[in-house]
Write an enzyme that holds these catalytic residues in place. Structure first.
Site, PDB file in Angstrom:
ATOM      1  N   GLU A  48      75.917 -14.617  19.364  1.00  0.00           N
ATOM      2  CA  GLU A  48      76.919 -14.955  20.330  1.00  0.00           C
ATOM      3  C   GLU A  48      77.828 -13.893  21.082  1.00  0.00           C
ATOM      4  O   GLU A  48      78.529 -13.159  20.306  1.00  0.00           O
ATOM      5  CB  GLU A  48      77.637 -16.211  19.787  1.00  0.00           C
ATOM      6  CG  GLU A  48      78.784 -16.941  20.886  1.00  0.00           C
ATOM      7  CD  GLU A  48      79.460 -18.003  20.243  1.00  0.00           C
ATOM      8  OE1 GLU A  48      80.248 -18.450  20.979  1.00  0.00           O
ATOM      9  OE2 GLU A  48      79.014 -18.548  18.995  1.00  0.00           O
ATOM     10  N   LYS A 130      77.265 -21.919  27.515  1.00  0.00           N
ATOM     11  CA  LYS A 130      77.406 -22.727  26.808  1.00  0.00           C
ATOM     12  C   LYS A 130      78.030 -23.953  27.453  1.00  0.00           C
ATOM     13  O   LYS A 130      79.039 -23.808  28.264  1.00  0.00           O
ATOM     14  CB  LYS A 130      78.577 -22.241  25.822  1.00  0.00           C
ATOM     15  CG  LYS A 130      79.144 -22.983  24.491  1.00  0.00           C
ATOM     16  CD  LYS A 130      79.889 -22.260  23.536  1.00  0.00           C
ATOM     17  CE  LYS A 130      80.427 -22.874  22.344  1.00  0.00           C
ATOM     18  NZ  LYS A 130      81.189 -22.345  21.316  1.00  0.00           N
ATOM     19  N   CYS A 164      76.511 -21.563  18.856  1.00  0.00           N
ATOM     20  CA  CYS A 164      77.384 -22.217  18.065  1.00  0.00           C
ATOM     21  C   CYS A 164      77.431 -23.950  18.018  1.00  0.00           C
ATOM     22  O   CYS A 164      76.661 -24.321  17.821  1.00  0.00           O
ATOM     23  CB  CYS A 164      78.935 -21.654  18.513  1.00  0.00           C
ATOM     24  SG  CYS A 164      80.142 -21.486  17.093  1.00  0.00           S
TER      25      CYS A 164
END
Length: 364
Positions: A48, A130, A164
């Site tokens: 990430e 995201k 995540c």
């Protein structure tokens, strides 16, 4: 998709880029990509926001002390397309590998937490933003939208990914399963070494449990790739010694099978590229037991859709024959969105093959 060979070699990079230094980070990434190509990997995944780094200060700094770090992050974030993305695409082409790169993307005045997909032809094929920054991350990143739900048909497997705590979004994970995902890139930061994050002590548990659950539920392999904390990051954050001070190392990187178990013990702490051979022939056996997006689904009981409408402040994005006052000469022309490569996206009638390029995007 190529069905002549069911075994695919993949790579994951357990590393921290030079912190908030995009040019140096791109060069480091190009070296990792070349090494993965020399080792025969067909896909290499990065953590990430590998470029130019994860904003660890959101868990430890007040806004006053975070602002200068944010300014550096903003200045060193990646534009898609841009010089950095072209350099990454060139490295993917030279190495002959697919690259899934975690990066801070800058679009206008906003940053996004993004996974960028580069093909062995050097093209920027797709990007996933995201969908929702987690907790304090909202002080840094904007949100993605329905265009960020897709899988990429690489020719050897259908590849998708989440970032995540997106792995807690069950419908996002289910969407990837319905699109036939076979290899899932699960990208995370090295939170277990930050200590200021209230979830640091449980982060290994959260991340491996969520990734393993996705492997089981989607019957896919998981490339599980986390970052690490470098000495430079510790120094730049400047947190006084104590319980909230980060430690060098951290993170874990490895590979899970469709049964949710590690193929081998994950790598921790030190910089490395790790590899695995994924036998895609195992996937049908997992689906034989329970295919959650197929025979084990109950669309007569549960149903949902993905709204792929761009969520943007200005909805009229195309510019046609823009003229300046007092002049009839156009200063712009209609934007064109070139084809990027074949990508599977949700539609009202199920799967559709079309590019996921956003309006205004162009090649890497």
């Amino acid at each position: 998709m190529d069905t002549t060979s069911s075994t695919v070699k993949v790579a994951a990079v357990h590393a921290a880029a030079p912190f908030l230094d995009l040019a140096a980070g791109v060069e480091q990434a190009r070296g990792f990509i070349r090494e993965a190509g020399r080792e025969g990997a067909r896909l290499v995944a990065f953590p990430e926001t590998y470029l130019p780094g994860y904003p660890y200060w959101v868990w430890s700094h007040t806004p006053k002390h975070a602002a200068p770090l944010f300014a550096q992050l903003y200045a060193n974030s990646v534009e898609l397309p841009g010089e950095a993305s072209r350099a990454l695409g060139e490295a993917a082409r030279e190495a002959g590998v697919w690259v899934v790169m975690g990066l801070d993307e800058r679009d206008g005045g906003t940053l996004y937490n993004t996974q960028a997909y580069f093909s062995p032809a050097g093209e920027l094929v797709a990007r996933h933003r995201k969908l929702h920054p987690t907790n304090a991350e909202r002080t840094v990143w904007g949100r993605g939208d329905g265009r960020d739900i897709f899988v990429v048909d690489t020719g050897f497997a259908r590849v998708g990914g989440l970032i995540c705590f997106e792995h807690t979004m069950d419908l996002a994970r289910y969407s990837l399963a319905t699109l036939g995902e076979q290899i899932h890139v699960s990208a995370w930061p090295a939170i277990n070494a930050t200590h200021a994050d209230p979830n640091a002590g449980k982060f290994d548990h959260y991340s491996r449990t969520l990734a393993g659950a996705h492997a089981i539920a989607s019957q896919s392999y998981v490339v599980f790739v986390q970052g690490r904390i470098s000495e430079e990051i510790v120094e730049r954050l400047g947190i006084p010694e104590g319980p909230d001070a980060p430690t060098v190392g951290g993170g874990m990187t490895g590979f899970m099978g469709p049964d949710g178990q590690w193929l081998s013990e994950p790598h921790r702490d030190t910089e490395a590229i790790v590899y695995a051979d994924l036998d895609l022939g195992v996937i049908p056996f997992a689906k034989y037991f329970a295919d959650g997006a197929g025979h084990y689904a109950r669309p007569d009981v549960f149903s949902f859709g993905v709204d792929r409408t761009p969520q943007e402040p200005l909805t009229t994005q195309r510019v046609t024959r823009l003229t300046t006052p007092g002049s009839e000469s156009p200063t712009g022309s209609e934007d064109e969105v070139p084809a990027r490569g074949e990508v599977l996206v949700p539609t009202d009638r199920g799967r559709s093959r079309r590019p996921v390029a956003r309006e205004g995007d162009h090649g890497a």
